[in-house]
Write a protein that holds these residues in place. Structure first.
Motif, PDB file in Angstrom:
ATOM      1  N   HIS A 161      50.058  37.610  40.450  1.00 49.47           N
ATOM      2  CA  HIS A 161      49.292  36.897  39.424  1.00 49.47           C
ATOM      3  C   HIS A 161      48.097  37.754  38.998  1.00 49.47           C
ATOM      4  O   HIS A 161      47.723  38.701  39.692  1.00 49.47           O
ATOM      5  CB  HIS A 161      48.824  35.546  39.970  1.00 49.47           C
ATOM      6  CG  HIS A 161      49.933  34.564  40.148  1.00 49.47           C
ATOM      7  ND1 HIS A 161      50.243  33.599  39.218  1.00 49.47           N
ATOM      8  CD2 HIS A 161      50.824  34.399  41.159  1.00 49.47           C
ATOM      9  CE1 HIS A 161      51.264  32.884  39.640  1.00 49.47           C
ATOM     10  NE2 HIS A 161      51.639  33.348  40.818  1.00 49.47           N
ATOM     11  N   PRO A 162      47.469  37.431  37.866  1.00 53.55           N
ATOM     12  CA  PRO A 162      46.301  38.203  37.421  1.00 53.55           C
ATOM     13  C   PRO A 162      45.223  38.260  38.493  1.00 53.55           C
ATOM     14  O   PRO A 162      45.053  37.306  39.275  1.00 53.55           O
ATOM     15  CB  PRO A 162      45.819  37.438  36.185  1.00 53.55           C
ATOM     16  CG  PRO A 162      47.041  36.736  35.685  1.00 53.55           C
ATOM     17  CD  PRO A 162      47.832  36.374  36.905  1.00 53.55           C
ATOM     18  N   LEU A 163      44.494  39.377  38.536  1.00 55.67           N
ATOM     19  CA  LEU A 163      43.475  39.574  39.570  1.00 55.67           C
ATOM     20  C   LEU A 163      42.405  38.485  39.527  1.00 55.67           C
ATOM     21  O   LEU A 163      41.914  38.054  40.580  1.00 55.67           O
ATOM     22  CB  LEU A 163      42.824  40.959  39.404  1.00 55.67           C
ATOM     23  CG  LEU A 163      41.814  41.365  40.487  1.00 55.67           C
ATOM     24  CD1 LEU A 163      42.478  41.403  41.853  1.00 55.67           C
ATOM     25  CD2 LEU A 163      41.195  42.726  40.161  1.00 55.67           C
ATOM     26  N   THR A 164      42.070  38.028  38.320  1.00 53.15           N
ATOM     27  CA  THR A 164      41.064  36.958  38.197  1.00 53.15           C
ATOM     28  C   THR A 164      41.511  35.702  38.925  1.00 53.15           C
ATOM     29  O   THR A 164      40.735  35.063  39.642  1.00 53.15           O
ATOM     30  CB  THR A 164      40.804  36.629  36.711  1.00 53.15           C
ATOM     31  OG1 THR A 164      40.426  37.818  36.016  1.00 53.15           O
ATOM     32  CG2 THR A 164      39.703  35.587  36.584  1.00 53.15           C
ATOM     33  N   THR A 165      42.780  35.348  38.737  1.00 48.77           N
ATOM     34  CA  THR A 165      43.333  34.178  39.423  1.00 48.77           C
ATOM     35  C   THR A 165      43.300  34.377  40.930  1.00 48.77           C
ATOM     36  O   THR A 165      42.952  33.458  41.688  1.00 48.77           O
ATOM     37  CB  THR A 165      44.776  33.918  38.960  1.00 48.77           C
ATOM     38  OG1 THR A 165      44.805  33.741  37.545  1.00 48.77           O
ATOM     39  CG2 THR A 165      45.356  32.684  39.637  1.00 48.77           C
ATOM     40  N   GLN A 166      43.673  35.584  41.380  1.00 49.96           N
ATOM     41  CA  GLN A 166      43.656  35.881  42.811  1.00 49.96           C
ATOM     42  C   GLN A 166      42.260  35.707  43.394  1.00 49.96           C
ATOM     43  O   GLN A 166      42.090  35.084  44.452  1.00 49.96           O
ATOM     44  CB  GLN A 166      44.147  37.312  43.056  1.00 49.96           C
ATOM     45  CG  GLN A 166      45.595  37.552  42.692  1.00 49.96           C
ATOM     46  CD  GLN A 166      46.025  38.969  43.010  1.00 49.96           C
ATOM     47  OE1 GLN A 166      45.498  39.610  43.911  1.00 49.96           O
ATOM     48  NE2 GLN A 166      46.978  39.478  42.255  1.00 49.96           N
ATOM     49  N   ILE A 167      41.256  36.265  42.706  1.00 49.77           N
ATOM     50  CA  ILE A 167      39.876  36.204  43.208  1.00 49.77           C
ATOM     51  C   ILE A 167      39.403  34.758  43.322  1.00 49.77           C
ATOM     52  O   ILE A 167      38.839  34.349  44.345  1.00 49.77           O
ATOM     53  CB  ILE A 167      38.935  37.019  42.296  1.00 49.77           C
ATOM     54  CG1 ILE A 167      39.259  38.511  42.411  1.00 49.77           C
ATOM     55  CG2 ILE A 167      37.477  36.756  42.661  1.00 49.77           C
ATOM     56  CD1 ILE A 167      38.495  39.387  41.444  1.00 49.77           C
ATOM     57  N   ILE A 168      39.648  33.962  42.268  1.00 49.21           N
ATOM     58  CA  ILE A 168      39.173  32.568  42.271  1.00 49.21           C
ATOM     59  C   ILE A 168      39.892  31.762  43.349  1.00 49.21           C
ATOM     60  O   ILE A 168      39.254  31.060  44.148  1.00 49.21           O
ATOM     61  CB  ILE A 168      39.374  31.918  40.893  1.00 49.21           C
ATOM     62  CG1 ILE A 168      38.516  32.630  39.847  1.00 49.21           C
ATOM     63  CG2 ILE A 168      39.017  30.434  40.944  1.00 49.21           C
ATOM     64  CD1 ILE A 168      38.749  32.144  38.428  1.00 49.21           C
ATOM     65  N   VAL A 169      41.235  31.859  43.393  1.00 52.16           N
ATOM     66  CA  VAL A 169      42.021  31.059  44.332  1.00 52.16           C
ATOM     67  C   VAL A 169      41.670  31.395  45.777  1.00 52.16           C
ATOM     68  O   VAL A 169      41.364  30.498  46.583  1.00 52.16           O
ATOM     69  CB  VAL A 169      43.530  31.269  44.094  1.00 52.16           C
ATOM     70  CG1 VAL A 169      44.349  30.662  45.232  1.00 52.16           C
ATOM     71  CG2 VAL A 169      43.947  30.639  42.769  1.00 52.16           C
ATOM     72  N   VAL A 170      41.701  32.674  46.124  1.00 53.96           N
ATOM     73  CA  VAL A 170      41.465  33.072  47.512  1.00 53.96           C
ATOM     74  C   VAL A 170      40.026  32.780  47.924  1.00 53.96           C
ATOM     75  O   VAL A 170      39.770  32.347  49.059  1.00 53.96           O
ATOM     76  CB  VAL A 170      41.797  34.568  47.714  1.00 53.96           C
ATOM     77  CG1 VAL A 170      41.520  34.987  49.165  1.00 53.96           C
ATOM     78  CG2 VAL A 170      43.263  34.836  47.381  1.00 53.96           C
ATOM     79  N   SER A 171      39.072  32.985  47.021  1.00 54.35           N
ATOM     80  CA  SER A 171      37.666  32.697  47.339  1.00 54.35           C
ATOM     81  C   SER A 171      37.460  31.206  47.585  1.00 54.35           C
ATOM     82  O   SER A 171      36.746  30.811  48.524  1.00 54.35           O
ATOM     83  CB  SER A 171      36.756  33.167  46.202  1.00 54.35           C
ATOM     84  OG  SER A 171      36.852  34.565  46.015  1.00 54.35           O
ATOM     85  N   VAL A 172      38.081  30.371  46.744  1.00 50.63           N
ATOM     86  CA  VAL A 172      37.959  28.917  46.921  1.00 50.63           C
ATOM     87  C   VAL A 172      38.589  28.482  48.240  1.00 50.63           C
ATOM     88  O   VAL A 172      38.011  27.675  48.986  1.00 50.63           O
ATOM     89  CB  VAL A 172      38.612  28.170  45.737  1.00 50.63           C
ATOM     90  CG1 VAL A 172      38.744  26.675  46.042  1.00 50.63           C
ATOM     91  CG2 VAL A 172      37.793  28.363  44.471  1.00 50.63           C
ATOM     92  N   VAL A 173      39.775  29.007  48.549  1.00 51.59           N
ATOM     93  CA  VAL A 173      40.438  28.662  49.822  1.00 51.59           C
ATOM     94  C   VAL A 173      39.577  29.095  51.009  1.00 51.59           C
ATOM     95  O   VAL A 173      39.429  28.350  51.989  1.00 51.59           O
ATOM     96  CB  VAL A 173      41.834  29.321  49.900  1.00 51.59           C
ATOM     97  CG1 VAL A 173      42.419  29.176  51.305  1.00 51.59           C
ATOM     98  CG2 VAL A 173      42.774  28.693  48.881  1.00 51.59           C
ATOM     99  N   ALA A 174      38.992  30.298  50.931  1.00 47.83           N
ATOM    100  CA  ALA A 174      38.143  30.793  52.013  1.00 47.83           C
ATOM    101  C   ALA A 174      36.920  29.902  52.198  1.00 47.83           C
ATOM    102  O   ALA A 174      36.520  29.588  53.330  1.00 47.83           O
ATOM    103  CB  ALA A 174      37.706  32.228  51.724  1.00 47.83           C
ATOM    104  N   LEU A 175      36.325  29.461  51.084  1.00 46.90           N
ATOM    105  CA  LEU A 175      35.154  28.589  51.159  1.00 46.90           C
ATOM    106  C   LEU A 175      35.520  27.221  51.722  1.00 46.90           C
ATOM    107  O   LEU A 175      34.807  26.674  52.577  1.00 46.90           O
ATOM    108  CB  LEU A 175      34.533  28.438  49.770  1.00 46.90           C
ATOM    109  CG  LEU A 175      33.232  27.622  49.688  1.00 46.90           C
ATOM    110  CD1 LEU A 175      32.143  28.276  50.509  1.00 46.90           C
ATOM    111  CD2 LEU A 175      32.783  27.470  48.231  1.00 46.90           C
ATOM    112  N   ILE A 176      36.646  26.671  51.263  1.00 44.36           N
ATOM    113  CA  ILE A 176      37.104  25.377  51.778  1.00 44.36           C
ATOM    114  C   ILE A 176      37.389  25.472  53.268  1.00 44.36           C
ATOM    115  O   ILE A 176      37.080  24.555  54.038  1.00 44.36           O
ATOM    116  CB  ILE A 176      38.357  24.901  51.011  1.00 44.36           C
ATOM    117  CG1 ILE A 176      37.984  24.511  49.575  1.00 44.36           C
ATOM    118  CG2 ILE A 176      39.012  23.717  51.722  1.00 44.36           C
ATOM    119  CD1 ILE A 176      39.184  24.163  48.705  1.00 44.36           C
TER     120      ILE A 176
END
Length: 288
Positions: A161-176
């Motif tokens: 997937h686009p890098l922007t999507t990767q950054i947002i998704v993985v960062s949100v999962v890490a924070l959660i």
């Protein structure tokens, strides 16, 4: 001008839709490892003075956030410049998870001698703070290993997937993962204190609050043990899922079985194979 603005809004909406979809998938994939993370951290955060439990947990939480601030940039760089390395790292992480799960099962059914650390008696407040800091550092190191696993597994769900999507998704999962796990751990480690407050709520013997309070106090060690069992099963399922999806031979071998059963079998078998290899290596090393 207006059409360009609405086109931008449409792109943002599409991005957020992708993020929501992939976020659900990534959270589902990492839920298993979060079970083990929760069990480990509940055990690490218990055993302190009641007045120090929350400050200690907050110190570990800050360390966890720093860990993820270190791990995330490296993970995104790998995804951007070496995306072919993600499945390899995922498989290696799966081997570690399977080994950890198999080791826990082995230790449960085959009790054996453990090297116990020498207990140092804390005579002063400075000694207590020193012991506390050592435990916090050990918990943060453990969190670093678990954080690597969570980030890589989450990243594996959004590769391509686009890098922007990767950054947002993985960062949100890490924070959660950090907020959710340590928030629940805070509730767990304070469960016995809340039970004591209920017991002391009134002077009546065997009142309703006394019964609830005793249940909470007595349930704490069982809750931690129960989380350990759930975490062990989760380790085997997560690792088995990694193997099934990244090793074509295993995917073809178990394609007729339900996914949960094939993941459990592959995770358990490979975990015990890795455990056997590491045990043999340790024996050979000790003899040498």
């Amino acid at each position: 001008m207006a059409s360009g603005f609405f086109a931008l809004l449409d792109d943002i909406a599409a991005l957020m839709d992708d993020v929501a979809t992939m976020g659900k998938l990534a959270t589902k994939k990492t839920a298993g490892i979060l079970g083990d993370d929760l069990a480990v951290n509940a055990e690490k955060a218990s055993g302190f003075l009641s007045s120090r439990e929350i400050p200690v947990l907050w110190a570990i939480t800050k360390g966890s956030l720093k860990n993820k601030a270190i791990i995330l940039p490296f993970a995104f760089l790998l995804s951007a410049f070496l995306p072919q390395s993600i499945p390899i790292i995922l498989t290696l992480g799966g081997l570690y998870l399977a080994y950890e799960g198999a080791e826990k099962i082995y230790e449960f059914f085959v009790p054996h001698h453990h090297h116990t650390e020498k207990i140092v008696e804390a005579k002063t407040e400075a000694d207590l703070l020193k012991l506390e800091q050592e435990k916090i550092k050990a918990a943060i190191v453990t969190d670093f290993i678990l954080s690597v696993e969570i980030v890589i597994i989450a990243l594996g769900t959004v590769v391509g997937h686009p890098l922007t999507t990767q950054i947002i998704v993985v960062s949100v999962v890490a924070l959660i993962a950090t907020v959710g796990v340590y928030g629940i751990v805070a509730l767990i480690v304070r469960m016995d204190d809340f039970g004591l407050k209920l017991i002391n709520l009134n002077e009546e013997d065997n009142s309703f609050s006394d019964k609830i309070g005793r249940i909470l106090v007595q349930a704490l060690p069982w809750v931690i043990k129960g989380l350990g069992v759930v975490g062990t099963i989760a380790l085997l399922l997560v690792s088995g899922g990694i193997f099934i999806h990244n090793i074509p031979y295993l995917h073809d071998l178990f394609h007729t079985l339900p996914s949960i059963l094939s993941e459990l079998i592959s995770g358990t078998v490979i975990g015990f194979v890795v455990l056997l290899i590491i045990s043999l290596f340790k024996k050979i090393k000790s003899k040498i």
